[in-house]
Design a protein around this motif. Sequence first.
Motif, PDB file in Angstrom:
ATOM      1  N   LYS A 383       0.960  -1.077   0.164  1.00 56.53           N
ATOM      2  CA  LYS A 383      -0.005   0.132   0.048  1.00 56.53           C
ATOM      3  C   LYS A 383       0.882   1.222   0.165  1.00 56.53           C
ATOM      4  CE  LYS A 383      -4.113   0.502   1.632  1.00 56.53           C
ATOM      5  NZ  LYS A 383      -5.259   0.910   2.700  1.00 56.53           N
ATOM      6  N   ALA A 384       0.338   2.309  -0.491  1.00 53.91           N
ATOM      7  CA  ALA A 384       0.967   3.480  -0.595  1.00 53.91           C
ATOM      8  C   ALA A 384       0.225   4.684   0.211  1.00 53.91           C
ATOM      9  CB  ALA A 384       1.159   4.019  -1.993  1.00 53.91           C
ATOM     10  N   PHE A 385       0.983   5.323   0.880  1.00 54.71           N
ATOM     11  CA  PHE A 385       0.330   6.643   1.570  1.00 54.71           C
ATOM     12  C   PHE A 385       0.822   7.891   1.570  1.00 54.71           C
ATOM     13  CE2 PHE A 385       0.370   2.384   3.730  1.00 54.71           C
ATOM     14  CZ  PHE A 385      -0.734   2.371   4.295  1.00 54.71           C
ATOM     15  N   LYS A 386       0.219   8.794   1.227  1.00 57.68           N
ATOM     16  CA  LYS A 386       0.681  10.086   1.263  1.00 57.68           C
ATOM     17  C   LYS A 386       1.397  10.674   2.277  1.00 57.68           C
ATOM     18  CE  LYS A 386       0.731  14.026  -1.553  1.00 57.68           C
ATOM     19  NZ  LYS A 386      -0.524  14.850  -1.632  1.00 57.68           N
ATOM     20  N   LEU A 387       2.532  11.122   2.087  1.00 59.07           N
ATOM     21  CA  LEU A 387       3.412  11.578   3.267  1.00 59.07           C
ATOM     22  C   LEU A 387       2.997  12.853   3.761  1.00 59.07           C
ATOM     23  CD1 LEU A 387       6.988  10.851   1.889  1.00 59.07           C
ATOM     24  CD2 LEU A 387       5.886   9.965   3.879  1.00 59.07           C
ATOM     25  N   LYS A 388       3.057  13.028   5.094  1.00 57.48           N
ATOM     26  CA  LYS A 388       2.499  14.361   5.797  1.00 57.48           C
ATOM     27  C   LYS A 388       3.416  15.607   4.973  1.00 57.48           C
ATOM     28  CE  LYS A 388      -0.124  13.243   9.694  1.00 57.48           C
ATOM     29  NZ  LYS A 388      -0.234  13.392  11.376  1.00 57.48           N
ATOM     30  N   ILE A 434       8.933  -7.639   5.046  1.00 57.92           N
ATOM     31  CA  ILE A 434       8.154  -6.191   4.897  1.00 57.92           C
ATOM     32  C   ILE A 434       9.390  -5.225   4.646  1.00 57.92           C
ATOM     33  CG2 ILE A 434       8.088  -5.691   7.274  1.00 57.92           C
ATOM     34  CD1 ILE A 434       4.940  -4.697   6.763  1.00 57.92           C
ATOM     35  N   LEU A 435       8.931  -4.203   3.588  1.00 60.77           N
ATOM     36  CA  LEU A 435       9.800  -3.378   3.394  1.00 60.77           C
ATOM     37  C   LEU A 435       9.059  -1.885   3.380  1.00 60.77           C
ATOM     38  CD1 LEU A 435      12.264  -1.989   1.802  1.00 60.77           C
ATOM     39  CD2 LEU A 435      10.866  -2.430  -0.360  1.00 60.77           C
ATOM     40  N   VAL A 436       9.634  -1.002   4.078  1.00 57.88           N
ATOM     41  CA  VAL A 436       9.248   0.365   4.367  1.00 57.88           C
ATOM     42  C   VAL A 436      10.166   1.338   3.389  1.00 57.88           C
ATOM     43  CG1 VAL A 436       8.659   2.180   6.086  1.00 57.88           C
ATOM     44  CG2 VAL A 436       8.139  -0.319   6.464  1.00 57.88           C
ATOM     45  N   ARG A 437       9.780   1.888   2.412  1.00 52.76           N
ATOM     46  CA  ARG A 437      10.554   2.885   1.629  1.00 52.76           C
ATOM     47  C   ARG A 437       9.808   4.205   1.210  1.00 52.76           C
ATOM     48  NH1 ARG A 437      10.017   2.751  -3.674  1.00 52.76           N
ATOM     49  NH2 ARG A 437      12.093   3.640  -4.145  1.00 52.76           N
ATOM     50  N   ARG A 438      10.184   5.149   1.141  1.00 54.74           N
ATOM     51  CA  ARG A 438       9.928   6.513   0.535  1.00 54.74           C
ATOM     52  C   ARG A 438       9.884   6.199  -0.675  1.00 54.74           C
ATOM     53  NH1 ARG A 438      10.082  11.158  -1.784  1.00 54.74           N
ATOM     54  NH2 ARG A 438       9.360  12.883  -1.092  1.00 54.74           N
ATOM     55  N   SER A 439       8.935   6.739  -1.679  1.00 56.15           N
ATOM     56  CA  SER A 439       8.938   6.666  -2.961  1.00 56.15           C
ATOM     57  C   SER A 439       9.981   7.817  -3.547  1.00 56.15           C
ATOM     58  CB  SER A 439       7.493   7.096  -3.723  1.00 56.15           C
ATOM     59  OG  SER A 439       7.637   7.220  -5.237  1.00 56.15           O
ATOM     60  N   GLY A 440      10.591   7.328  -4.636  1.00 53.84           N
ATOM     61  CA  GLY A 440      11.583   8.332  -5.203  1.00 53.84           C
ATOM     62  C   GLY A 440      11.138   9.308  -6.239  1.00 53.84           C
ATOM     63  N   THR A 441       9.746   9.073  -6.658  1.00 52.48           N
ATOM     64  CA  THR A 441       9.101  10.016  -7.665  1.00 52.48           C
ATOM     65  C   THR A 441       8.108  10.684  -7.165  1.00 52.48           C
ATOM     66  OG1 THR A 441       7.789   7.913  -8.454  1.00 52.48           O
ATOM     67  CG2 THR A 441      10.042   8.240  -9.525  1.00 52.48           C
ATOM     68  N   SER A 442       7.619  10.387  -6.071  1.00 58.12           N
ATOM     69  CA  SER A 442       6.292  11.236  -5.569  1.00 58.12           C
ATOM     70  C   SER A 442       6.272  11.229  -4.019  1.00 58.12           C
ATOM     71  CB  SER A 442       5.054  10.520  -6.245  1.00 58.12           C
ATOM     72  OG  SER A 442       4.777   9.036  -5.824  1.00 58.12           O
ATOM     73  N   PRO A 443       5.582  12.008  -3.323  1.00 59.54           N
ATOM     74  CA  PRO A 443       5.608  11.870  -1.820  1.00 59.54           C
ATOM     75  C   PRO A 443       4.903  11.013  -1.174  1.00 59.54           C
ATOM     76  CG  PRO A 443       4.093  13.993  -2.891  1.00 59.54           C
ATOM     77  CD  PRO A 443       4.805  13.037  -3.872  1.00 59.54           C
ATOM     78  N   TYR A 444       5.161   9.851  -1.433  1.00 59.72           N
ATOM     79  CA  TYR A 444       4.388   8.656  -0.873  1.00 59.72           C
ATOM     80  C   TYR A 444       5.453   7.863  -0.074  1.00 59.72           C
ATOM     81  CZ  TYR A 444       0.134   9.747  -3.319  1.00 59.72           C
ATOM     82  OH  TYR A 444      -1.070  10.324  -3.525  1.00 59.72           O
ATOM     83  N   LEU A 445       4.773   7.104   0.801  1.00 58.16           N
ATOM     84  CA  LEU A 445       5.485   6.077   1.609  1.00 58.16           C
ATOM     85  C   LEU A 445       4.878   4.887   1.404  1.00 58.16           C
ATOM     86  CD1 LEU A 445       7.436   5.228   4.131  1.00 58.16           C
ATOM     87  CD2 LEU A 445       5.196   5.173   5.290  1.00 58.16           C
ATOM     88  N   ARG A 446       5.844   3.869   1.093  1.00 61.35           N
ATOM     89  CA  ARG A 446       5.128   2.629   0.331  1.00 61.35           C
ATOM     90  C   ARG A 446       5.668   1.407   1.273  1.00 61.35           C
ATOM     91  NH1 ARG A 446       3.500   3.690  -4.787  1.00 61.35           N
ATOM     92  NH2 ARG A 446       4.612   5.401  -5.805  1.00 61.35           N
ATOM     93  N   ASP A 473       4.350   9.988  12.611  1.00 64.27           N
ATOM     94  CA  ASP A 473       3.881  11.250  12.029  1.00 64.27           C
ATOM     95  C   ASP A 473       4.414  11.372  10.787  1.00 64.27           C
ATOM     96  OD1 ASP A 473       2.246  13.378  12.493  1.00 64.27           O
ATOM     97  OD2 ASP A 473       3.544  14.749  12.531  1.00 64.27           O
ATOM     98  N   LEU A 474       4.451  10.067  10.038  1.00 64.53           N
ATOM     99  CA  LEU A 474       4.999  10.208   8.864  1.00 64.53           C
ATOM    100  C   LEU A 474       3.966  10.257   7.701  1.00 64.53           C
ATOM    101  CD1 LEU A 474       7.823   7.528   8.763  1.00 64.53           C
ATOM    102  CD2 LEU A 474       8.164  10.244   8.822  1.00 64.53           C
TER     103      LEU A 474
END
Length: 475
Positions: A383-388, A434-446, A473-474
């Motif tokens: 799942k992808a989540f918009k970063l605060k 399980i992998l937690v990473r910030r997208s490199g192309t958009s402000p999302y946490l995957r 608070d990410l």
Amino acid sequence: MASNIFGTSGIRRVFMNYSESDVMLTPQMALEVGLALGTYLDGNANVVIGKDIRTSALPIEYAFISGLVSTGCNVKTLGIVTTPTLAMSQRYLRADAGVMITASHNTPEYIGLKFWGPSGMGYVPEQEEEIERIYNDKAFLNIEWDEVGKVTNVDDINDIHIIDVTNRIMFDGSNLHVIADPGNGSGCEIVPKLLSAYDIKIMTINAQMDGKFPGRNSEPSKENLIQLSKFLKTSDQDDIGIALDGDADRVIFLDEDGVIVDPIRLLTLMAVDYLKRYKDTIPKENLKVATPINSSSLMEDVLNPLGCEVLRTEVGDIKVAEAIKEKGGFLGGETSGTYIWPRTHLGPDSIGTIAKVLRMIVESGKTLRELLNDIPDYPYYRKAFKLKKDIPFTDDINEKIIKEVKEVLEGKGKKLKNTNKLDGVRFDFDEGWILVRRSGTSPYLRISGESSVNLESSKEMNELVQEKMKKLDLI
């Protein structure tokens, strides 16, 4: 103040006609980036430029070309093409560099610039950093009025690309029925023409180029391919569905029942097929397939017993291509539906991949679903989540993530085997990862992962980690 203009996939921003900052991509910024690239190339280079169908691609193209030719570089423009076509054209047109004006799968307000070398591989961070330095210092090459470069148009590159593919990958497709969904993107011309070249019976949806993407959002995700899936489910004839994103660097396949095929399962299937065809002729150092850290572990389980090594990389087609270039390999691919065939070029190649998948179906006499029966389907969930806050993830943030996820694993009685910080943080435990990473192309946490137990277990771990990311608070 110095600007960090490059992300993990070139420059990608929301378009604006004018801005004092570099937060948006403006024609002024494109002009100066063109000057910076021309300076990096010493003004003595042939550069090929393609663009996707976005409405803002036109002003960005004109401004960028103005910068390039103002350093003495000569430009060949391809018009609206796919990224794989641009990558292929590097060799054919003997280019020193290539530029694709695209925001790939992003929503229509975005536009971007991505640079390519003669091998068809995108520029690596070291190259981008030097261009960024020139851009920030405004240390542009100076030339005289009579040294300005020239611009010429290349009108038949799609036809050349199709001939290149059909000469290498041969089969009779007259008994195949395919539904193609180019998503109103750059693939609207070349994909139907390629399928027709194989005498395939085709139906198209969302096949009119439109930079506003009226048919569906550009990314060929499950929620955006509902229409295509319904067509396949209700059709008695169609064998396969094919969907692409805005610049067609990504391709997603749907089987005869309208079910989306996991790109990593397909990557593994294609690797197995390639080994059957060519293993005796592949040098030992090239018995490798490259894929990022967020891909399923089924690849090792299937390919290692066949004598094929799996190279793990950071996320991004350039990272995959870089690993192949440095360590060898015959194939690379990502969960996004990007595939790289280094014998052709080192860029994403959806066009060649379409031909190879259809050839497997024809030669085997099996459906795509039947071909995939021998490839395991591990329960994978993401799942992808918009970063605060749209900020890079520092070591400090990653350490906080590690602490919180370890608490989740301990609370569920999972035994942590390994923590990998190659790209984001991946946690391998006794029943999966399980992998937690910030997208490199958009402000999302995957957040992605798989379980050896079942899909519900994967979802549960994902949801528990989500709560921890909210605590930080990410998201």
